[in-house]
Design a protein around this motif. Structure first.
Motif, PDB file in Angstrom:
ATOM      1  N   ARG A 143       0.806  -1.225   0.000  1.00  0.00           N
ATOM      2  CA  ARG A 143       0.000   0.000   0.000  1.00  0.00           C
ATOM      3  C   ARG A 143       0.841   1.278   0.000  1.00  0.00           C
ATOM      4  NH1 ARG A 143      -2.581  -3.195   4.030  1.00  0.00           N
ATOM      5  NH2 ARG A 143      -1.600  -1.950   5.681  1.00  0.00           N
ATOM      6  N   VAL A 144       2.136   1.132   0.173  1.00  0.00           N
ATOM      7  CA  VAL A 144       3.009   2.307   0.272  1.00  0.00           C
ATOM      8  C   VAL A 144       3.084   3.019  -1.077  1.00  0.00           C
ATOM      9  CG1 VAL A 144       5.405   3.029   0.545  1.00  0.00           C
ATOM     10  CG2 VAL A 144       4.385   1.473   2.192  1.00  0.00           C
ATOM     11  N   GLY A 145       2.915   4.326  -1.044  1.00  0.00           N
ATOM     12  CA  GLY A 145       2.965   5.099  -2.288  1.00  0.00           C
ATOM     13  C   GLY A 145       4.221   5.923  -2.442  1.00  0.00           C
ATOM     14  N   THR A 146       5.064   5.925  -1.420  1.00  0.00           N
ATOM     15  CA  THR A 146       6.314   6.689  -1.478  1.00  0.00           C
ATOM     16  C   THR A 146       7.457   5.838  -0.934  1.00  0.00           C
ATOM     17  OG1 THR A 146       5.897   7.622   0.729  1.00  0.00           O
ATOM     18  CG2 THR A 146       5.108   8.892  -1.166  1.00  0.00           C
ATOM     19  N   GLY A 147       8.658   6.363  -1.088  1.00  0.00           N
ATOM     20  CA  GLY A 147       9.816   5.687  -0.522  1.00  0.00           C
ATOM     21  C   GLY A 147      10.414   4.636  -1.442  1.00  0.00           C
ATOM     22  N   ALA A 148      11.377   3.913  -0.890  1.00  0.00           N
ATOM     23  CA  ALA A 148      12.142   2.952  -1.692  1.00  0.00           C
ATOM     24  C   ALA A 148      11.285   1.812  -2.219  1.00  0.00           C
ATOM     25  CB  ALA A 148      13.298   2.400  -0.855  1.00  0.00           C
ATOM     26  N   TYR A 149      10.189   1.493  -1.520  1.00  0.00           N
ATOM     27  CA  TYR A 149       9.393   0.331  -1.901  1.00  0.00           C
ATOM     28  C   TYR A 149       8.028   0.714  -2.486  1.00  0.00           C
ATOM     29  CZ  TYR A 149      12.959  -2.238   0.603  1.00  0.00           C
ATOM     30  OH  TYR A 149      14.164  -2.763   1.009  1.00  0.00           O
ATOM     31  N   ARG A 150       7.923   1.922  -3.030  1.00  0.00           N
ATOM     32  CA  ARG A 150       6.638   2.369  -3.581  1.00  0.00           C
ATOM     33  C   ARG A 150       6.204   1.554  -4.804  1.00  0.00           C
ATOM     34  NH1 ARG A 150      10.511   6.078  -4.723  1.00  0.00           N
ATOM     35  NH2 ARG A 150      10.964   6.548  -6.916  1.00  0.00           N
ATOM     36  N   ASP A 151       7.155   0.945  -5.505  1.00  0.00           N
ATOM     37  CA  ASP A 151       6.817   0.162  -6.704  1.00  0.00           C
ATOM     38  C   ASP A 151       6.756  -1.341  -6.427  1.00  0.00           C
ATOM     39  OD1 ASP A 151       6.747   2.483  -8.289  1.00  0.00           O
ATOM     40  OD2 ASP A 151       8.924   2.416  -8.582  1.00  0.00           O
ATOM     41  N   VAL A 152       6.905  -1.726  -5.173  1.00  0.00           N
ATOM     42  CA  VAL A 152       6.900  -3.154  -4.831  1.00  0.00           C
ATOM     43  C   VAL A 152       5.472  -3.601  -4.518  1.00  0.00           C
ATOM     44  CG1 VAL A 152       7.686  -4.884  -3.159  1.00  0.00           C
ATOM     45  CG2 VAL A 152       9.251  -3.101  -3.957  1.00  0.00           C
ATOM     46  N   SER A 153       5.078  -4.717  -5.068  1.00  0.00           N
ATOM     47  CA  SER A 153       3.763  -5.293  -4.760  1.00  0.00           C
ATOM     48  C   SER A 153       3.901  -6.807  -4.692  1.00  0.00           C
ATOM     49  CB  SER A 153       2.731  -4.903  -5.821  1.00  0.00           C
ATOM     50  OG  SER A 153       3.090  -5.420  -7.090  1.00  0.00           O
ATOM     51  N   PHE A 154       2.981  -7.432  -3.972  1.00  0.00           N
ATOM     52  CA  PHE A 154       3.015  -8.882  -3.787  1.00  0.00           C
ATOM     53  C   PHE A 154       1.677  -9.475  -4.218  1.00  0.00           C
ATOM     54  CE2 PHE A 154       5.875  -7.101  -0.569  1.00  0.00           C
ATOM     55  CZ  PHE A 154       7.045  -7.807  -0.855  1.00  0.00           C
ATOM     56  N   SER A 155       1.741 -10.544  -5.004  1.00  0.00           N
ATOM     57  CA  SER A 155       0.525 -11.239  -5.431  1.00  0.00           C
ATOM     58  C   SER A 155      -0.009 -12.095  -4.287  1.00  0.00           C
ATOM     59  CB  SER A 155       0.824 -12.130  -6.640  1.00  0.00           C
ATOM     60  OG  SER A 155       1.684 -13.205  -6.255  1.00  0.00           O
ATOM     61  N   ARG A 156      -1.211 -12.621  -4.488  1.00  0.00           N
ATOM     62  CA  ARG A 156      -1.816 -13.495  -3.477  1.00  0.00           C
ATOM     63  C   ARG A 156      -0.927 -14.713  -3.227  1.00  0.00           C
ATOM     64  NH1 ARG A 156      -5.658 -17.446  -4.477  1.00  0.00           N
ATOM     65  NH2 ARG A 156      -5.939 -16.609  -6.579  1.00  0.00           N
ATOM     66  N   GLN A 157      -0.343 -15.276  -4.278  1.00  0.00           N
ATOM     67  CA  GLN A 157       0.531 -16.429  -4.122  1.00  0.00           C
ATOM     68  C   GLN A 157       1.820 -16.058  -3.391  1.00  0.00           C
ATOM     69  OE1 GLN A 157       0.016 -19.608  -4.711  1.00  0.00           O
ATOM     70  NE2 GLN A 157      -2.056 -19.243  -5.460  1.00  0.00           N
ATOM     71  N   GLN A 158       2.338 -14.860  -3.651  1.00  0.00           N
ATOM     72  CA  GLN A 158       3.558 -14.429  -2.962  1.00  0.00           C
ATOM     73  C   GLN A 158       3.299 -14.203  -1.473  1.00  0.00           C
ATOM     74  OE1 GLN A 158       4.358 -11.112  -5.639  1.00  0.00           O
ATOM     75  NE2 GLN A 158       6.236 -12.106  -6.352  1.00  0.00           N
ATOM     76  N   ILE A 159       2.117 -13.675  -1.149  1.00  0.00           N
ATOM     77  CA  ILE A 159       1.750 -13.499   0.261  1.00  0.00           C
ATOM     78  C   ILE A 159       1.672 -14.870   0.939  1.00  0.00           C
ATOM     79  CG2 ILE A 159      -0.114 -12.825   1.811  1.00  0.00           C
ATOM     80  CD1 ILE A 159       1.407 -10.439   0.802  1.00  0.00           C
ATOM     81  N   LYS A 160       1.104 -15.842   0.231  1.00  0.00           N
ATOM     82  CA  LYS A 160       1.017 -17.198   0.780  1.00  0.00           C
ATOM     83  C   LYS A 160       2.421 -17.765   0.996  1.00  0.00           C
ATOM     84  CE  LYS A 160      -2.118 -19.817  -0.945  1.00  0.00           C
ATOM     85  NZ  LYS A 160      -2.881 -20.693  -1.871  1.00  0.00           N
ATOM     86  N   GLN A 161       3.319 -17.510   0.061  1.00  0.00           N
ATOM     87  CA  GLN A 161       4.700 -17.971   0.173  1.00  0.00           C
ATOM     88  C   GLN A 161       5.377 -17.354   1.397  1.00  0.00           C
ATOM     89  OE1 GLN A 161       7.943 -18.689  -3.203  1.00  0.00           O
ATOM     90  NE2 GLN A 161       7.624 -16.519  -2.895  1.00  0.00           N
ATOM     91  N   ILE A 162       5.136 -16.071   1.622  1.00  0.00           N
ATOM     92  CA  ILE A 162       5.706 -15.382   2.782  1.00  0.00           C
ATOM     93  C   ILE A 162       5.169 -15.992   4.068  1.00  0.00           C
ATOM     94  CG2 ILE A 162       5.664 -13.183   4.032  1.00  0.00           C
ATOM     95  CD1 ILE A 162       5.754 -11.809   1.255  1.00  0.00           C
ATOM     96  N   ARG A 163       3.877 -16.279   4.099  1.00  0.00           N
ATOM     97  CA  ARG A 163       3.275 -16.844   5.316  1.00  0.00           C
ATOM     98  C   ARG A 163       3.877 -18.206   5.648  1.00  0.00           C
ATOM     99  NH1 ARG A 163      -1.100 -20.353   5.924  1.00  0.00           N
ATOM    100  NH2 ARG A 163      -1.895 -20.390   8.058  1.00  0.00           N
ATOM    101  N   TYR A 164       3.980 -19.078   4.648  1.00  0.00           N
ATOM    102  CA  TYR A 164       4.534 -20.407   4.896  1.00  0.00           C
ATOM    103  C   TYR A 164       5.998 -20.315   5.328  1.00  0.00           C
ATOM    104  CZ  TYR A 164       0.441 -22.803   2.984  1.00  0.00           C
ATOM    105  OH  TYR A 164      -0.818 -23.292   2.775  1.00  0.00           O
ATOM    106  N   ALA A 165       6.756 -19.411   4.705  1.00  0.00           N
ATOM    107  CA  ALA A 165       8.162 -19.242   5.103  1.00  0.00           C
ATOM    108  C   ALA A 165       8.244 -18.788   6.555  1.00  0.00           C
ATOM    109  CB  ALA A 165       8.847 -18.235   4.183  1.00  0.00           C
ATOM    110  N   GLY A 166       7.331 -17.895   6.956  1.00  0.00           N
ATOM    111  CA  GLY A 166       7.310 -17.441   8.347  1.00  0.00           C
ATOM    112  C   GLY A 166       6.970 -18.554   9.316  1.00  0.00           C
TER     113      GLY A 166
END
Length: 645
Positions: free
Chosen positions: A366-389
């Motif tokens: 949701r960030v619109g400014t800063g170093a990560y303003r162009d970074v986004s995660f798909s539903r599958q990537q969010i799932k990947q992050i959750r399992y890794a956690g």
């Protein structure tokens, strides 16, 4: 199609009309080029000499392209079709002087040509339509095979079936098998273009001949009704009008198709309602239901049957994928349970880290400014992050349990032994004090006894006080500290103090190993134990590499592998720096450190307040160990509040 003869106003042989009328040919006269068209008729145009200047080449070409044929009447001096007309444009040519029979023959030949052209045009249109339909089905099939979420897939199936049949409404049923009863049909989804306000209420119906959907599910055959309100008298099924009556709708034409898998087993039913001339049309007034709705043709039945087969396979695949996901979810939860049973002191840690890391990823999205303003995660990537956690600490199963749950600097048996040693030395001091008193009395009697006891009492009290200080220092030093702090000089002095054991051997108050453990400046682990704990990262990575991950989850091992790495290369196990640490891992590292600092269930350290934890992490950020942009999002979005969700 009609047979139509088109003549310019200047055409003089009007008597030919009577013969054509008798043959069922429609004749009409036109005066302007814009009226020359073939429409849906088999049309022939008589181009006489006066009309050549009115009906230009482009007008005649359009007429021929529409499927019409032209009979040209020659002018004086002409022997054949002139070049400016072209033989490809003119089907028949008559000289200026010709008889009625010649004209009729020319017109008949032109009609035959126009009919052939019309059939070819229709065949071409039909082929184009079929090709378009095949292309649409192919595209739909691709879309169906790539969608794995069952609810989204069902919406896609029904909306695409409605679109290719121009259906106003539709519904979808799936067969389900209760544990304690027979199979049944569940009304899973409904769509209505004209009445989107009709609510979806799921329910089940039996698979029998009493309902239209139940009948199709039980027979496996398509069912097409021109009007659901007027069913044949000899059928068993009925139509329920309650929805129509409640929401002022009128169900008329209905097509119900079974969805069969590759084993020809019916897995559901697709029902389409009210085919319209235009898909976008809204059925608003009662008369719309009479004028706009048409029956479903056999070709549409074939088309939807093909779509239903594709849909059935996709639904089956989606359900299989869903069951695999549930199976994997169960495996992950079992793995986390196994970790926490071996290390109850960190119960809930993996879940909290996963929740915070997912929350941080969603905040970065949701960030619109800063170093990560162009970074986004798909539903599958969010799932990947959750399992890794969830799995980032699984490698702790490869660490010795006594090291894993070590709460103090000394292991409990070692502390118990040291307490016994203290008790032995104290008891020895008491015995020695009493023995000295008895020995004095035996040698000297009571003469000077009081002065002697007073002196020895002072020495004894000093020794007991020293022993008390010794055990007090041991217990104080045994408590781990969050940060490197304190001095051990006084404790180290006792390492050079000795006593005699039962065998008369001289022994130190503290053994070298005890000194080494008690002088650990931070935490409860010495260097060897810390390396063993740190090895859990390697164990996690090797374990996760053994799992045949899907393409969407293939990065889980690498994400989990680096959760103790630091951007400045001071982390472990590989000591890599910022460019080699994925953003998902950087987010997990912040979440992991925060939970380790604030967790209240760690017996080897006190939980610190949120503000202090953020301050400690901020110092790590200042030291270029942690990502400043991600930490800013972590604090501003208050991600730490998600740790208990």
């Amino acid at each position: 199609m009609n047979l139509e003869l088109i003549c310019p106003g200047s055409f003089s042989t009007k008597s030919i009309f009577e013969a054509l009328d008798a043959a069922g040919v429609v004749a009409r006269t036109i005066d302007t080029p814009d009226k020359l068209n073939a429409d849906d008729s088999i049309a022939v145009f008589i181009l006489d000499a006066p009309s050549r200047s009115i009906f230009g080449h482009d007008v005649l070409r359009r007429f021929v392209d529409e499927g019409g044929a032209i009979v040209a009447i020659g002018i004086s001096g002409e022997e054949d079709v002139p070049d400016h007309l072209g033989s490809d444009l003119v089907n028949g040519y008559l000289p200026e002087t010709h008889g009625p029979r010649q004209l009729l023959l020319a017109i008949r030949s032109a009609f035959a040509t126009a009919a052939a052209l019309g059939e070819a045009k229709l065949a071409k249109q039909d082929a184009a339509a079929r090709s378009k339909e095949i292309g649409e089905l192919t595209q739909i099939g691709i879309a169906l095979t790539t969608e794995r979420d069952l609810n989204t897939l069902l919406e896609l199936i029904l909306s695409q079936a409605r679109r290719i049949t121009a259906s106003d409404a539709g519904s979808l049923y799936l067969i389900e098998q209760p544990e304690d009863g027979p199979k049944q049909l569940r009304f899973k989804l409904a769509q209505n273009h004209s009445r989107p306000d009709i609510p979806l209420v799921q329910f089940t119906i039996p698979i029998d001949h009493r309902s239209i959907a139940g009948y199709v599910a039980s027979t496996g055959e398509p069912l097409v009704l021109d009007d659901a309100y007027f069913l044949p008298e000899d059928v068993e099924y009925t139509f329920n009008r309650s929805i129509d009556e409640t929401y002022s709708y009128r169900t008329k034409s209905v097509m119900t198709i079974p969805m069969q898998d590759h084993k020809d087993q019916v897995i559901g039913v697709l029902q389409l309602i009210n085919r319209k001339g235009k898909f976008e049309s809204i059925l608003d007034k009662p008369e719309d239901f009479e004028s706009e709705i048409t029956p479903y043709s056999p070709h549409r039945v074939e088309l939807v049957t093909a779509l239903a087969s594709q849909a059935a396979v996709s639904i089956e695949n989606s359900q299989l994928y869903e069951s695999i996901e549930k199976l994997f979810e169960g495996f992950v939860k079992a793995a986390v349970t196994a970790i926490e049973q071996r290390d109850p002191t960190t119960f809930g840690h993996s879940g909290r880290v996963a929740s915070m890391t997912v929350g941080l990823a969603e905040a970065v999205d949701r960030v619109g400014t800063g170093a990560y303003r162009d970074v986004s995660f798909s539903r599958q990537q969010i799932k990947q992050i959750r399992y890794a956690g969830l799995l980032h600490d699984f490698g702790k199963v490869g660490v010795r349990e006594q090291v894993l749950v070590k709460a103090k600097k000394l292991y409990p048996p070692d502390l118990a032994l040291l307490n016994q040693r203290y008790a032995f030395v104290r008891r020895t001091a008491e015995n020695e004090f009493l023995k000295k008193r008895l020995d004095y009395l035996e040698r000297n009697g009571k003469q000077g006894y009081d002065e002697f006891v007073a002196t020895e009492q002072t020495r004894y009290d000093e020794r007991i006080e020293s022993l008390g200080r010794f055990i007090e220092l041991v217990l104080e030093s045994n408590e781990p500290s969050l940060l490197a702090e304190g001095s051990f000089e006084e404790l180290l002095q006792f390492s050079s103090v000795h006593y005699q054991d039962l065998q008369g051997q001289t022994q130190p108050y503290l053994t070298p190993d005890e000194v080494r453990y008690l002088t650990i400046r931070k935490g409860s682990l010495d260097d060897h134990e810390r390396l063993e704990i740190e090895s859990h990262v390697q164990h996690t990575y090797r374990f996760l590499l053994e799992i045949p991950w899907t393409r969407e989850l293939k990065n889980i091992p690498m994400i989990a592998y680096g959760h103790h790495e630091k951007l400045n290369g001071t982390g472990y196990p590989r000591k890599v720096s910022d460019n080699d640490i994925p953003i998902e891992t950087r987010m997990m590292t912040i979440s992991d450190i925060f939970d380790a600092l604030t967790a209240a269930d760690r017996p080897y350290k006190r939980a610190v307040p949120v503000e202090q934890a953020l301050s400690i992490i901020g110092e790590e950020v200042s030291g270029e160990a942690l990502d400043p942009g991600l930490f800013e999002v972590f604090t501003q979005a208050r991600i730490y509040e998600k740790k208990d969700q």
